[in-house]
Design an enzyme around this catalytic site. Structure first.
Site, PDB file in Angstrom:
ATOM      1  N   CYS A 127      15.390   6.215   3.128  1.00 23.46           N
ATOM      2  CA  CYS A 127      14.811   7.376   3.793  1.00 23.46           C
ATOM      3  C   CYS A 127      15.409   7.985   4.967  1.00 23.46           C
ATOM      4  O   CYS A 127      15.041   8.867   5.548  1.00 23.46           O
ATOM      5  CB  CYS A 127      13.261   7.142   4.030  1.00 23.46           C
ATOM      6  SG  CYS A 127      13.207   5.831   5.363  1.00 23.46           S
ATOM      7  N   CYS A 145     -11.486 -12.388   7.199  1.00 25.60           N
ATOM      8  CA  CYS A 145     -10.758 -13.457   6.455  1.00 25.60           C
ATOM      9  C   CYS A 145      -9.573 -13.822   6.937  1.00 25.60           C
ATOM     10  O   CYS A 145      -8.740 -12.949   7.039  1.00 25.60           O
ATOM     11  CB  CYS A 145     -10.928 -13.193   4.789  1.00 25.60           C
ATOM     12  SG  CYS A 145     -10.346 -14.812   4.162  1.00 25.60           S
TER      13      CYS A 145
END
Length: 1089
Positions: free
Chosen positions: A845, A910
Site C-alpha cells: 500500500c 474472555c
C-alpha cells in the site's frame, strides 16, 4: 554432314542401349569418350544432370592448382555415383539395391561431400527420404533402367571430361574456362612447347606472348584471338596426347592416326580428320597421310620406354607402371607372353573387388566401403619361383557365330563358362575336372599292299562314333541353353520362361527373350479368351438346364437381355499373370494351359467362398486384379468389410458408450475387454452382472475399477457402497477421499467444500480432517510432512484461485517464523524487512509505519523513541485527547506473541485469544500460551488452560477499581478519573471483539459508564488501571490478603510452612517476601507502553 546435336543424340542413344543391355565395356567406354569429346558446352550436352551447376558449385580455389584439386574431388564422387548407376542397370543387381545409407564413410566422404550428389541419386530413383538414407518408393519394384542408363551415361561423360581437364587433355577447355575463370591462369612451366612456338611467332607481335598468358582472350582482336587461341589449344592437346598414346587420334583417342596436320601439329583418324577440317577456317590446313610403317617405326622408338609403361592387352591403352588397372577399360595389368621369368614379382593382394557392387577395396578392408558386404574368401596368392605365363583371355564366342567349343569348359559347381587354357574357374575358384581318358585300341600295323581301286561306299558310323557325336551334340545344346538362360537372367527372364519359349518357338534362329517379348503376349491373350469362352459355354449350359426346369413351372418370358448379361457376368476373366503361370505349368501347351488356368481359378474361388465370400462374380474379379493370388484377393475382399471399422477408428466422434442392456451378452463382454482392459472374461461377466442388478446405484467406471481390484462379489459391493460421514450419502470407494493423517473418508464434494471454506475464510491451521480434526498442526514436526501431502490432494480438487490462495497462506505461515517479518498496520500485508530504521514503507500500500511499535508513522515520531512519542501524543494530540482512554486502550491493544500481528481491541472479556493470522492461542493479558496438554511439570490442571503470572489481567480484573487506584497511588503513578472534554460520557466506546452467532465482529463496547471512571465502563476502567500497573512493573503482592497470599504460594509452589513460635504477622511478612523473591512477575506481560 549431321550437326553436333544430331551427333550427340546418335552417340547417346547407342551408348545408352549398350549400357542397359549388357554390352561390352569397350563399347560403352567408346560411347562415353565420343560424347565427352563433342565440342558442346555442358549446358547443351547434358540433359538430365545439371553439369554446369555442379561444376560451378564444387569448384573452389584462388588458382588453377586448387581448382583442379576441387574438381578431382568431384570426379571421385562421380565415380561412386557411376557405380550406383551401373549396379541399377545390371540385371544381377545387388541384394540391397533399394537403399543408400548415409552412415557409409565412403558415401560421406564422396557423394555427400559435394553439391548435387543427392540430386543425382534422386534421378536414379532414390526419392524416398529415410532416417538413415535414401531409398526407392515402396510401390516401385524395379528401377527405370532406361532413365538410369541415361543419367549414368552423363555421369560417366562428365567424369571423363573432368579427368581430361585435370590432365590438361580436354579438347575444348574453353567451355569450362568460361564458367571457372581460375582455369585460364596456367603456369608457364606447364606448356613449354606452346610457349616456344608462340615465341617464334611473336616477332611480328612483340606483346602477343604476354597477352596470351596473362590476359583473357577477348582483349585481342577477333581474328588474332581466334588464331592464337586455336594454335595454342592445338599445341597443348598435341603435346599432351603425344605423352600418352600418340599412335591414337588426338580427338577421339580410340582409332589409329591416318592423317597428320602440319598446321595444327596433330594426328587424326580418318573420321575425325574429316569432321575437324570441314570447318571453313581449317579447310586450308595441309595434311599428310600416315602409313602403317611410320606407325610401326614410332612403336619401335617407344619400345625403349617399355620398362616404365605397360600396354593393356584388351584395349591397347598405354599406362604407367604404377597403374594397377587400365585407365581406359579398368582391366588388370596382365603380363605378356614375352615377359621374362626373372622380371616376374611374387603376386600379392593389395586390392579386392566386391562381388556385389564391383567396388575395388583395400586389402585391409573386411567389409565393402560402399555396400558393406563381407569379403568372400579367395584362394591365397601363389608365389612360385617361375610363375606360369597366362595368355590373354580370348573373346567369348557369340551365339550363332562359329567358335571353337573345345576351348570352352563349364564349371560343374557354378555352371560358369570358362575358356582354355584356364584350369581354375573364374567365378568360384575351383579347379577344372580332368576329362576322362579316351579308350584307344592298339592294333598291329597291316602290311602295305597295292590293291585295285574300288568304288567307295558310304560307311555307316560305328556305334562308338554315334555315342560320341550324340554326347557332343548334347554338350553343345546344353552350353547353348546355359548361355541363353544367362542372357535371359540379365534381362529379368526366368529359366523356366527361356526353356518353355525354346520348346514352343522351335526355330533356333529366334532368341527366346525376343520371342517372349513379341509372341508370348499373343499366346496369353489366346489363353485368356479360351478360358472366357469355355466358362461362358459352361455357364450357358447350366443356365439352360435351370431355365428348362423353370419353364415347366411358370410361363415363358422375354429374358434375352438378362441371359446376355448373365453370360457376361459368368465369363471368367483371367489376368495375364495367371495365364502365364498356367502356360509355364503346361509346358507351352495353350489348350492344356487354358484348362489348367480355369481349374485353378475355380479352386481358388471355392476357397474364397469357404471363407465366407459367397459372391462368385466378385471373387473372380478380385482374383483377376490380384493376379491369381488368394492372399491379395482376400485383402481386396476384406477392404470394404473393414471400411466401417476404419471410419469409426479415424472418426473424430467419441466412442459410443457400452450398452449393458444389449441382448448379445458376449458382444458386451468383448466391448468391456477392449475398452476397459479387464484382466479376464470372468471379470467382464462379473461387471455385467453387477451393473444389471435391480436398483444398482453404480456407474460403469466405478464397477470396472472395483472389479480390477478384486473378484469377491461381496467385497466389491462393500467397496461400492461407502457412506460419507458428513452428508450421509452413499458413494463408491473410488469417489471417497481421505487424509494421510487419519482413517476417515469423506466424499469428494464434502472434501472440496470443507477445504475451500477453510482456505477462504479460516486460517491455515484449520485445514485438518473435517471428521476427527486431526492432525495437531501446532506440532512443528508433523507440519511440513502433512502440508506436503495435502498440497497434492488439493491441487486436483480445488479451484485454481482457491488453490493459489492456499499456497499464499502456506507461504505466509513459513514467513512469520522469521524474526525480520513485519505486518503492515494499514493493509495487513506481511514482508521481511532487513533495515535498521524505525520508519518502514509497505510494498503493497506504500504507507509507512513504525517497525518497533507497529503504529502508523507520523513526522513527530522521527528522532523520538516509541515511549517518548506515545507520551508526546497523549499530551499534545487533540484527537488523541478527545478519544480519551478508549484511544489509549486501542493503542495498547492485543499483539500476537507468535506472529506479532496487532489488534486494536480491548483485552477485557474472555482472556483466551486466537490469532486470526497464525491461529496461535494465548492469554491476551500476559501472552502466555493456552494448551490442552501442559508442558509444566507436576501440573494437575486438565483441559484448556494457561499459567498466568500474578500481575496478569486474568487475576487483577477481579480487584475493585479503588484497590487498583490505591496500588498505583502507593507507587506514585498518576491515573485519570475524569473523561477528556468533548468525549461521550454515557456509553463506553472501547473497541472489543464480540461473539455473535458464531461470528466474531469488532465493535464498540456500548456499556454504561460510571462516575469517576474517566468515561469508561467498570470492566474497561479496570483494564486501564491494570495496563498502568503492568507498564510500570508494579507488583500487586503487597496488597494481598492472607488468604490471597496463601493461595498464591500454593499456585506458584512456594513453601508456606509455619515455623515454631512464629506469629501471624511475622509469618505473612515472611511469605510475602519469599513470594516476591522466588516468583518474579510475568516476563511476557506487555510493559512500558
Amino acid at each position: 554432314m549431321p550437326s553436333l546435336s544430331e551427333q550427340l543424340q546418335d552417340v547417346r542413344s547407342r551408348a545408352e542401349v549398350c549400357l542397359y543391355s549388357g554390352g561390352k565395356v569397350v563399347e560403352v567406354r567408346a560411347g562415353v569418350v565420343a560424347m565427352a569429346n563433342l565440342p558442346l558446352p555442358p549446358c547443351s550436352k547434358y540433359r538430365h544432370i545439371t553439369a554446369e551447376t555442379m561444376v560451378i558449385e564444387n569448384s573452389s580455389g584462388s588458382n588453377r592448382k586448387e581448382t583442379l584439386a576441387s574438381l578431382q574431388r568431384l570426379s571421385t564422387a562421380l565415380n561412386i555415383l557411376e557405380k550406383y548407376g551401373c549396379n541399377l542397370t545390371n540385371p544381377n543387381r545387388p541384394k540391397y539395391w533399394r537403399t543408400v545409407k548415409h552412415n557409409n564413410p565412403v558415401f560421406k566422404a564422396t557423394v555427400d561431400a559435394i553439391q548435387g550428389g543427392r540430386a543425382v541419386l534422386c534421378l536414379y530413383g532414390y526419392s524416398n527420404q529415410q532416417p538413415d538414407g535414401l531409398s526407392f518408393p515402396d510401390d516401385i519394384t524395379d528401377p527405370d533402367v532406361g532413365r538410369v542408363a541415361a543419367v549414368t551415361l552423363e555421369v560417366m561423360s562428365l567424369r571423363m571430361e573432368l579427368e581430361m581437364l585435370i590432365k590438361d587433355a580436354h579438347p575444348n577447355p574453353e567451355f569450362y574456362e568460361r564458367i571457372i575463370p581460375t582455369l585460364r591462369h596456367k603456369d608457364v612451366g606447364l606448356n613449354t612447347d606452346a610457349v616456344v612456338l608462340h615465341s617464334s611467332s611473336s616477332k611480328c607481335h612483340p606483346d602477343s606472348q604476354t597477352k596470351s598468358l596473362a590476359f583473357p582472350l577477348h582483349h585481342r582482336s577477333s581474328r588474332e584471338s581466334n588464331h592464337g587461341h586455336q594454335s595454342l589449344r592445338s599445341i597443348q592437346v598435341f603435346s599432351t596426347s603425344s605423352n600418352k598414346h600418340p599412335e591414337n587420334c588426338a580427338i577421339c583417342g580410340i582409332f589409329r592416326i591416318s592423317a597428320h596436320c602440319l598446321t595444327c601439329l596433330q594426328g587424326f583418324c580418318s573420321e575425325c580428320d574429316r569432321l575437324y577440317h570441314s570447318h571453313s577456317e581449317r579447310a586450308n590446313h595441309r595434311r599428310t597421310a600416315v602409313t602403317s610403317s611410320s606407325s610401326s617405326s614410332s612403336s619401335k622408338n617407344r619400345s625403349s620406354h617399355s620398362s616404365s609403361t605397360w600396354r593393356c592387352l584388351h584395349c591397347t591403352k598405354v599406362n604407367g607402371v604404377q597403374d594397377v588397372l587400365c585407365k581406359q577399360c579398368e582391366r588388370p595389368h596382365l603380363e605378356s607372353l614375352g615377359a621374362k621369368a626373372d622380371e616376374c614379382q611374387p603376386a600379392t593382394i593389395t586390392e579386392w573387388q566386391c562381388k556385389s557392387c564391383t567396388v575395388v577395396n583395400a586389402a585391409s578392408s573386411i567389409l565393402c566401403e560402399v555396400c558393406e558386404r563381407p569379403r568372400l574368401a579367395t584362394r591365397p596368392p601363389v608365389t612360385p619361383s617361375h610363375p606360369p605365363v597366362t595368355p590373354p583371355r580370348p573373346p567369348a564366342p557369340v551365339l550363332g557365330m562359329p567358335g571353337d567349343p573345345d576351348s570352352q569348359w563349364v564349371c560343374q559347381f557354378c555352371t560358369y563358362l570358362n575358356y582354355s587354357p584356364a584350369t581354375v574357374c573364374e567365378m568360384c575358384d575351383l579347379a577344372r575336372p580332368e576329362p576322362a581318358p579316351l579308350q584307344v585300341k592298339l592294333r598291329p600295323p597291316s602290311p602295305v599292299r597295292r590293291v585295285p581301286a574300288l568304288p567307295v561306299k558310304p560307311k555307316e558310323p560305328a556305334p562308338e562314333d554315334l555315342d560320341s557325336w550324340r554326347q557332343k551334340l548334347m554338350k553343345e545344346e546344353g552350353l547353348k541353353l546355359i548361355q541363353l538362360i544367362r542372357d535371359g537372367e540379365k534381362k529379368g527372364v526366368s529359366p523356366e520362361e527361356v526353356y518353355t519359349s525354346m520348346r514352343v518357338a522351335g526355330d533356333s534362329s529366334i532368341l527366346p527373350c525376343k520371342w517372349l517379348k513379341t509372341e508370348l503376349p499373343l499366346l496369353l491373350d489366346q489363353i485368356v479368351t479360351s478360358v472366357a469362352a469355355t466358362s461362358r459355354q459352361f455357364s450357358t449350359e447350366k443356365t439352360l438346364v435351370e431355365h428348362m426346369n423353370k419353364s415347366c413351372e411358370a410361363p415363358p418370358e422375354d429374358t434375352g437381355t438378362e441371359e446376355e448379361l448373365s453370360e457376361e457376368e459368368h465369363a471368367v476373366q483371367l489376368s495375364r499373370a495367371e495365364a502365364k503361370q498356367a502356360w509355364l505349368t503346361a509346358g507351352g501347351d495353350t489348350e492344356r494351359a487354358a484348362r489348367q488356368a480355369l481349374r485353378d481359378r475355380l479352386v481358388k474361388v471355392k476357397e474364397l467362398c469357404a471363407l465366407g465370400f459367397t459372391d462368385e462374380t466378385n471373387c473372380h474379379e478380385v482374383l483377376r486384379q490380384s493376379g491369381g493370388e488368394v492372399r491379395g484377393a482376400l485383402i481386396l475382399l476384406q477392404r470394404p468389410l473393414l471400411e466401417p471399422f476404419h471410419k469409426r477408428i479415424w472418426s473424430e466422434k467419441p466412442e459410443p458408450p457400452v450398452d449393458i442392456h444389449h441382448p448379445d451378452k458376449q458382444r458386451t463382454c468383448r466391448r468391456l475387454l477392449a475398452v476397459y482392459d479387464l484382466p479376464s472374461w470372468g471379470r467382464c461377466e462379473l461387471t455385467l452382472s453387477l451393473l444389471q442388478e435391480h436398483s444398482a446405484p453404480y456407474s460403469l467406471e466405478d464397477v470396472v475399477q472395483a472389479v480390477r481390484e478384486s473378484h469377491d462379489r461381496e467385497f466389491i459391493k462393500r467397496v461400492l457402497a461407502k457412506e460419507c460421514p458428513i452428508c450421509l450419502s452413499v458413494f463408491p470407494h473410488s469417489k471417497m477421499q481421505s487424509l494421510t493423517s487419519c482413517q476417515c473418508s469423506v466424499c469428494c464434494g464434502c472434501f472440496q467444500q470443507h477445504f475451500t471454506i477453510a482456505v477462504r475464510d479460516k486460517h491455515i491451521r484449520d485445514m485438518v480432517c473435517p471428521v476427527c480434526w486431526e492432525p495437531d498442526i501446532n506440532d512443528p514436526e508433523h507440519l511440513n510432512s502433512y502440508f506436503s501431502t495435502l498440497d497434492i490432494q488439493l491441487r486436483e480438487c480445488l479451484e485454481p484461485e482457491v488453490y493459489e490462495l492456499f499456497h499464499k497462506k502456506l507461504t505466509e505461515q513459513a514467513l512469520i517464523k522469521d524474526p525480520k517479518f513485519l505486518w503492515c498496520c494499514h493493509c495487513s500485508y506481511g514482508f521481511i524487512y532487513d533495515g535498521d530504521q524505525l520508519k518502514v514503507t509497505c510494498f503493497q500500500c506504500r504507507n509507512s509505519f513504525c517497525a518497533q511499535c507497529k503504529k502508523p508513522w507520523e513526522s513527530q515520531h522521527g528522532g523520538l523513541s516509541c515511549e517518548q512519542f506515545q507520551s508526546w501524543k497523549r499530551e499534545n494530540d487533540p484527537e488523541y485527547q478527545r478519544q480519551g482512554l478508549a484511544g489509549y486502550l486501542r493503542d495498547n491493544g492485543i499483539t500476537c506473541p507468535n506472529c506479532r500481528f496487532q489488534y486494536a481491541l480491548s483485552k477485557g472479556g474472555c482472556m483466551h485469544f486466537c490469532c486470526s493470522q497464525c491461529r496461535y492461542q494465548f492469554c491476551s493479558g500476559c501472552n502466555n500460551p493456552f494448551h490442552t496438554t501442559c508442558a509444566v511439570e507436576e501440573c494437575r490442571v486438565s483441559g484448556l488452560h494457561a499459567h498466568h503470572p500474578r500481575d496478569c489481567l486474568f487475576y487483577l480484573r477481579d480487584w475493585e477499581p479503588s484497590r487498583l487506584q490505591a496500588l498505583l497511588q502507593s507507587n506514585g503513578v498518576a491515573f485519570n478519573t475524569e473523561p477528556p472534554p468533548g468525549t461521550q460520557t454515557d456509553l463506553c466506546g472501547v473497541i472489543e471483539q464480540k461473539d455473535e452467532g458464531g461470528q466474531q465482529p469488532d465493535s464498540a463496547c456500548g456499556a454504561q459508564t460510571q462516575p469517576g471512571h474517566a468515561g469508561l465502563c467498570e470492566k474497561h476502567y479496570r483494564e486501564y488501571l491494570v495496563s498502568l500497573i503492568n507498564s510500570h512493573s508494579i507488583d500487586p503482592a503487597p496488597l494481598y490478603s492472607s488468604n490471597e497470599l496463601l493461595l498464591a504460594c500454593k499456585r506458584y509452589k512456594v513453601d508456606d510452612a509455619n515455623r515454631d513460635g512464629e506469629d501471624n504477622f511475622t509469618y505473612y511478612s515472611r511469605l510475602l517476601e519469599k513470594l516476591m523473591d522466588e516468583v518474579p512477575l510475568g516476563d511476557k506481560v506487555p510493559r512500558k507502553k
